[in-house]
Design a protein around this motif. Structure first.
Motif, PDB file in Angstrom:
ATOM      1  N   GLY A 273       0.882  -1.096   0.078  1.00 31.11           N
ATOM      2  CA  GLY A 273      -0.493  -0.238  -0.508  1.00 31.11           C
ATOM      3  C   GLY A 273       0.848   1.148   0.024  1.00 31.11           C
ATOM      4  N   VAL A 274       1.747   1.804   1.014  1.00 29.63           N
ATOM      5  CA  VAL A 274       2.701   2.425   0.987  1.00 29.63           C
ATOM      6  C   VAL A 274       2.792   2.600  -0.740  1.00 29.63           C
ATOM      7  CG1 VAL A 274       4.511   3.547   2.038  1.00 29.63           C
ATOM      8  CG2 VAL A 274       2.786   2.139   3.513  1.00 29.63           C
ATOM      9  N   ALA A 275       3.594   1.678  -1.690  1.00 32.17           N
ATOM     10  CA  ALA A 275       4.131   1.882  -2.728  1.00 32.17           C
ATOM     11  C   ALA A 275       3.239   2.827  -3.206  1.00 32.17           C
ATOM     12  CB  ALA A 275       4.212   0.671  -3.538  1.00 32.17           C
ATOM     13  N   ALA A 276       1.902   2.785  -3.343  1.00 28.27           N
ATOM     14  CA  ALA A 276       1.292   4.310  -3.866  1.00 28.27           C
ATOM     15  C   ALA A 276       1.533   5.599  -3.677  1.00 28.27           C
ATOM     16  CB  ALA A 276      -0.073   3.643  -3.278  1.00 28.27           C
ATOM     17  N   ASN A 277       2.125   5.540  -2.483  1.00 28.04           N
ATOM     18  CA  ASN A 277       3.373   7.136  -1.911  1.00 28.04           C
ATOM     19  C   ASN A 277       3.390   7.815  -3.383  1.00 28.04           C
ATOM     20  OD1 ASN A 277       4.946   9.077  -0.522  1.00 28.04           O
ATOM     21  ND2 ASN A 277       3.040   9.105   0.401  1.00 28.04           N
ATOM     22  N   SER A 278       3.363   8.643  -3.393  1.00 22.83           N
ATOM     23  CA  SER A 278       3.517   9.862  -4.670  1.00 22.83           C
ATOM     24  C   SER A 278       5.397  10.357  -3.991  1.00 22.83           C
ATOM     25  CB  SER A 278       2.691  10.965  -5.139  1.00 22.83           C
ATOM     26  OG  SER A 278       2.657  11.808  -3.912  1.00 22.83           O
ATOM     27  N   GLN A 279       5.430  10.788  -3.333  1.00 20.59           N
ATOM     28  CA  GLN A 279       6.612  10.744  -2.792  1.00 20.59           C
ATOM     29  C   GLN A 279       7.950   9.748  -2.859  1.00 20.59           C
ATOM     30  OE1 GLN A 279       8.073  12.202   0.679  1.00 20.59           O
ATOM     31  NE2 GLN A 279       9.225  13.994  -0.186  1.00 20.59           N
ATOM     32  N   LEU A 280       7.751   8.716  -2.514  1.00 23.69           N
ATOM     33  CA  LEU A 280       8.200   7.622  -2.142  1.00 23.69           C
ATOM     34  C   LEU A 280       8.683   7.369  -3.929  1.00 23.69           C
ATOM     35  CD1 LEU A 280       9.307   5.815  -1.107  1.00 23.69           C
ATOM     36  CD2 LEU A 280       7.462   4.255  -0.928  1.00 23.69           C
ATOM     37  N   ARG A 281       7.730   7.536  -4.431  1.00 19.82           N
ATOM     38  CA  ARG A 281       7.981   6.948  -5.712  1.00 19.82           C
ATOM     39  C   ARG A 281       8.643   7.446  -6.701  1.00 19.82           C
ATOM     40  NH1 ARG A 281       3.318   4.522  -8.692  1.00 19.82           N
ATOM     41  NH2 ARG A 281       1.710   3.603  -7.243  1.00 19.82           N
ATOM     42  N   SER A 282       8.547   9.005  -6.498  1.00 17.05           N
ATOM     43  CA  SER A 282       9.190  10.261  -7.232  1.00 17.05           C
ATOM     44  C   SER A 282      10.664   9.869  -6.483  1.00 17.05           C
ATOM     45  CB  SER A 282       8.869  11.481  -7.425  1.00 17.05           C
ATOM     46  OG  SER A 282       8.335  12.032  -6.095  1.00 17.05           O
ATOM     47  N   LYS A 283      11.117  10.516  -5.673  1.00 17.93           N
ATOM     48  CA  LYS A 283      11.987  10.000  -4.462  1.00 17.93           C
ATOM     49  C   LYS A 283      12.625   9.073  -5.549  1.00 17.93           C
ATOM     50  CE  LYS A 283      12.136  11.760  -0.539  1.00 17.93           C
ATOM     51  NZ  LYS A 283      11.833  11.885   1.276  1.00 17.93           N
ATOM     52  N   MET A 284      12.790   8.046  -4.762  1.00 20.56           N
ATOM     53  CA  MET A 284      13.376   6.421  -5.343  1.00 20.56           C
ATOM     54  C   MET A 284      13.219   6.000  -6.627  1.00 20.56           C
ATOM     55  SD  MET A 284      14.225   3.641  -3.586  1.00 20.56           S
ATOM     56  CE  MET A 284      12.505   2.623  -2.289  1.00 20.56           C
ATOM     57  N   LYS A 285      12.966   7.169  -7.525  1.00 20.60           N
ATOM     58  CA  LYS A 285      13.592   6.267  -9.261  1.00 20.60           C
ATOM     59  C   LYS A 285      13.946   8.180  -8.737  1.00 20.60           C
ATOM     60  CE  LYS A 285      10.216   6.349 -13.041  1.00 20.60           C
ATOM     61  NZ  LYS A 285      11.062   5.109 -13.527  1.00 20.60           N
ATOM     62  N   ASN A 286      14.254   9.528  -8.822  1.00 14.77           N
ATOM     63  CA  ASN A 286      15.572   9.849  -8.278  1.00 14.77           C
ATOM     64  C   ASN A 286      17.220   9.862  -8.236  1.00 14.77           C
ATOM     65  OD1 ASN A 286      13.821  11.681  -9.571  1.00 14.77           O
ATOM     66  ND2 ASN A 286      13.168  13.189  -7.794  1.00 14.77           N
ATOM     67  N   VAL A 287      16.670   9.009  -7.048  1.00 18.61           N
ATOM     68  CA  VAL A 287      18.173   9.355  -5.761  1.00 18.61           C
ATOM     69  C   VAL A 287      18.139   7.738  -6.892  1.00 18.61           C
ATOM     70  CG1 VAL A 287      19.001   8.346  -4.161  1.00 18.61           C
ATOM     71  CG2 VAL A 287      16.765   9.905  -3.917  1.00 18.61           C
ATOM     72  N   ALA A 288      17.510   6.967  -7.227  1.00 15.08           N
ATOM     73  CA  ALA A 288      18.403   4.911  -7.703  1.00 15.08           C
ATOM     74  C   ALA A 288      18.272   5.954  -8.897  1.00 15.08           C
ATOM     75  CB  ALA A 288      17.453   4.315  -7.727  1.00 15.08           C
ATOM     76  N   GLU A 289      17.963   6.698 -10.042  1.00 16.10           N
ATOM     77  CA  GLU A 289      18.565   6.364 -11.563  1.00 16.10           C
ATOM     78  C   GLU A 289      19.633   7.150 -11.710  1.00 16.10           C
ATOM     79  OE1 GLU A 289      13.938   5.998 -13.535  1.00 16.10           O
ATOM     80  OE2 GLU A 289      14.672   7.632 -13.510  1.00 16.10           O
ATOM     81  N   GLU A 290      20.287   8.035 -10.286  1.00 15.57           N
ATOM     82  CA  GLU A 290      21.568   8.107 -10.225  1.00 15.57           C
ATOM     83  C   GLU A 290      22.973   7.744 -10.528  1.00 15.57           C
ATOM     84  OE1 GLU A 290      22.109  11.464  -7.192  1.00 15.57           O
ATOM     85  OE2 GLU A 290      20.592  13.021  -8.018  1.00 15.57           O
ATOM     86  N   LYS A 291      21.998   6.550  -9.650  1.00 15.54           N
ATOM     87  CA  LYS A 291      23.575   5.487  -9.610  1.00 15.54           C
ATOM     88  C   LYS A 291      23.318   4.347 -11.136  1.00 15.54           C
ATOM     89  CE  LYS A 291      23.836   6.014  -4.658  1.00 15.54           C
ATOM     90  NZ  LYS A 291      24.409   6.979  -4.253  1.00 15.54           N
ATOM     91  N   GLY A 292      22.020   4.178 -12.214  1.00 13.37           N
ATOM     92  CA  GLY A 292      22.254   3.402 -12.511  1.00 13.37           C
ATOM     93  C   GLY A 292      20.742   2.585 -12.425  1.00 13.37           C
ATOM     94  N   ILE A 293      20.169   2.116 -11.229  1.00 17.03           N
ATOM     95  CA  ILE A 293      19.314   1.597 -10.593  1.00 17.03           C
ATOM     96  C   ILE A 293      17.955   2.113 -11.216  1.00 17.03           C
ATOM     97  CG2 ILE A 293      18.134   0.346  -9.563  1.00 17.03           C
ATOM     98  CD1 ILE A 293      20.527   1.073  -6.810  1.00 17.03           C
ATOM     99  N   ASN A 294      16.788   1.040 -11.965  1.00 13.65           N
ATOM    100  CA  ASN A 294      16.152   1.355 -12.623  1.00 13.65           C
ATOM    101  C   ASN A 294      14.667   1.126 -11.504  1.00 13.65           C
ATOM    102  OD1 ASN A 294      14.154   2.129 -14.446  1.00 13.65           O
ATOM    103  ND2 ASN A 294      13.941  -0.037 -15.798  1.00 13.65           N
ATOM    104  N   VAL A 295      13.804   2.324 -11.479  1.00 16.59           N
ATOM    105  CA  VAL A 295      12.627   1.858 -10.185  1.00 16.59           C
ATOM    106  C   VAL A 295      11.180   1.581 -10.790  1.00 16.59           C
ATOM    107  CG1 VAL A 295      11.264   3.081  -8.690  1.00 16.59           C
ATOM    108  CG2 VAL A 295      14.289   3.800  -8.761  1.00 16.59           C
ATOM    109  N   LEU A 296      10.538   0.854 -10.302  1.00 17.45           N
ATOM    110  CA  LEU A 296       9.371  -0.312 -11.270  1.00 17.45           C
ATOM    111  C   LEU A 296       8.292  -0.086 -10.383  1.00 17.45           C
ATOM    112  CD1 LEU A 296      10.632  -3.139 -13.171  1.00 17.45           C
ATOM    113  CD2 LEU A 296       9.954  -0.329 -14.190  1.00 17.45           C
ATOM    114  N   PHE A 297       7.485   0.475 -10.519  1.00 17.14           N
ATOM    115  CA  PHE A 297       5.729  -0.190  -9.362  1.00 17.14           C
ATOM    116  C   PHE A 297       5.269  -0.404  -9.908  1.00 17.14           C
ATOM    117  CE2 PHE A 297       8.040   4.727  -9.419  1.00 17.14           C
ATOM    118  CZ  PHE A 297       6.438   5.430 -10.394  1.00 17.14           C
ATOM    119  N   PRO A 298       4.179  -0.319  -9.420  1.00 25.18           N
ATOM    120  CA  PRO A 298       2.677  -0.674 -10.130  1.00 25.18           C
ATOM    121  C   PRO A 298       1.900   0.426 -10.203  1.00 25.18           C
ATOM    122  CG  PRO A 298       3.083  -2.450  -8.231  1.00 25.18           C
ATOM    123  CD  PRO A 298       3.992  -1.731  -8.013  1.00 25.18           C
ATOM    124  N   PRO A 299       0.765   0.085 -10.707  1.00 25.34           N
ATOM    125  CA  PRO A 299      -0.234   1.127 -10.398  1.00 25.34           C
ATOM    126  C   PRO A 299      -0.919   1.667  -8.644  1.00 25.34           C
ATOM    127  CG  PRO A 299      -1.726   0.076 -11.924  1.00 25.34           C
ATOM    128  CD  PRO A 299       0.483  -0.514 -11.716  1.00 25.34           C
TER     129      PRO A 299
END
Ligand code: KG4
Ligand code: ZN
Length: 336
Positions: A273-299
């Motif tokens: 359920g918490v994976a629906a959190n908009s800030q978690l999604r965008s923060k994880m994407k931003n920080v991980a992508e800087e390290k070459g890690i792709n972030v995926l999440f369900p709707p």
């Protein structure tokens, strides 16, 4: 290869759900009967009421799932059901129903771990996704960092030592008078607030553990509000929601990214359920992508409890040979 159609049944908390999924990834139907409106007047899920409501609705939910998929029971390959973790009385409704169906219809019965189910929502949302990957499962009951070695084998790399992330969201929402469930309410209120208005603590474990602890930030937020109330000071609920959310998502992101780096996985998935959190999604994407890690999440609808994820996990268990018999029981504290 012959197509495999799994009927998934989920009743571990306050959603009665059934779904038909083809070959683990293709949704043919998904019915979710949520009890949120019933429990919200109590500020949280009342287990006894949840069990009774599951009993009342489970058969109709299953029938509707078959109808929407344009199928009848004879088209189903196997029945998959959540048998834990969760509320024992609630779980028993799904387990008993699935056992009765499997027995009467002479179909295989597959027992599914609810946490594995959450992870498998990603296989439905991303048809190309294959293990290995690192997954953050954060919901009302669990906060786990998991290394998915393959479709059925998982290693826990970190977990909460006290409250689950979703539990902390629900508690702070209650203190702020936002209602239940708190996660979505804090999520939307936080978008109007300043995430740096108050610097609530981020717990760092003394060893190199990837475990979480959310009870400290929860207490810090409650104390902060009490102090302001006692002084009769005006305060912005949006600022508090944003600052609290910022602290929780910082911990979730930094530990999950560290776990991915340790395993050298190039994919992080989010689940629960918490994976629906908009800030978690965008923060994880931003920080991980800087390290070459792709972030995926369900709707969001596949992040919170549903039966599609149970049918998907059930498919991978089924092809791996997992079978349950009539002795299957609900296991409230089942681990991954
Ligand atoms: O996965 P889930 O439906 O049920 C459990 O297995 O626990 O998760 C429910 C939890 C609740 O604590 C809810 O407040 C939280 O997920 N949640 C959110 C959001 N949507 C649901 N938390 C933060 N932000 C959201 N947008
Ligand atoms: Zn769940």
């Amino acid at each position: 290869m012959k197509d495999i159609f799994i009927l998934g049944i989920e009743s571990s908390c306050d959603e009665t759900a059934a779904a038909v999924v083809k070959n683990g990834r293709e949704v043919l139907s998904s019915i979710i009967n949520t009890q949120i409106d019933i429990h919200k007047k109590y500020g949280g899920v009342v287990p006894e009421i949840a069990s009774r409501r599951h009993i009342e609705t489970v058969n109709a939910v299953i029938e509707e799932a078959l109808e929407r998929a344009d199928m009848d029971f004879s088209d189903i390959t196997a029945i998959a059901v959540t048998y834990g973790p969760g509320l024992v009385g609630a779980l028993l409704v799904g387990v008993s129903t699935a056992k009765a169906l499997a027995y009467a219809l002479k179909k295989p019965l597959v027992n599914v771990n609810h946490i594995k189910g959450h992870i498998c929502a990603n296989y439905v949302a991303h048809p190309e996704l294959e293990p290995p990957f690192t997954c953050l499962v954060a919901s009302g009951g669990h906060s786990h960092i998991v290394y998915a070695k393959d479709y059925v084998d998982y290693e826990i790399m970190g977990m909460t030592r006290d409250d689950a992330a979703g539990e902390a969201f629900d508690k702070i929402a209650r203190v702020l008078g936002l209602g239940y469930p708190g996660g979505p309410k804090i999520d939307s209120l936080a978008s109007e607030g300043d995430p740096h208005a108050v610097e609530f603590p981020r717990v760092k474990m003394s060893d190199d553990s990837l475990d979480f602890s959310f009870s400290g930030v929860k207490t810090a937020v409650i104390n902060h509000i009490h102090k302001l109330d006692q002084r009769g000071e005006e305060y912005s609920k949006a600022d508090i929601a944003a600052s609290f959310q910022n602290s929780v998502t910082d911990a979730l992101c930094s530990h999950t990214i560290e776990a991915a780096l340790r395993k050298n996985t190039k994919i992080i998935t989010l689940a629960g359920g918490v994976a629906a959190n908009s800030q978690l999604r965008s923060k994880m994407k931003n920080v991980a992508e800087e390290k070459g890690i792709n972030v995926l999440f369900p709707p969001p609808v596949l992040c919170t409890d549903n039966a599609v994820m149970i049918a998907s996990a059930g498919y991978f268990e089924y092809v791996n040979g997992t079978r349950a018999d009539m002795r299957l029981n609900a296991e409230a504290s089942l681990s991954l």
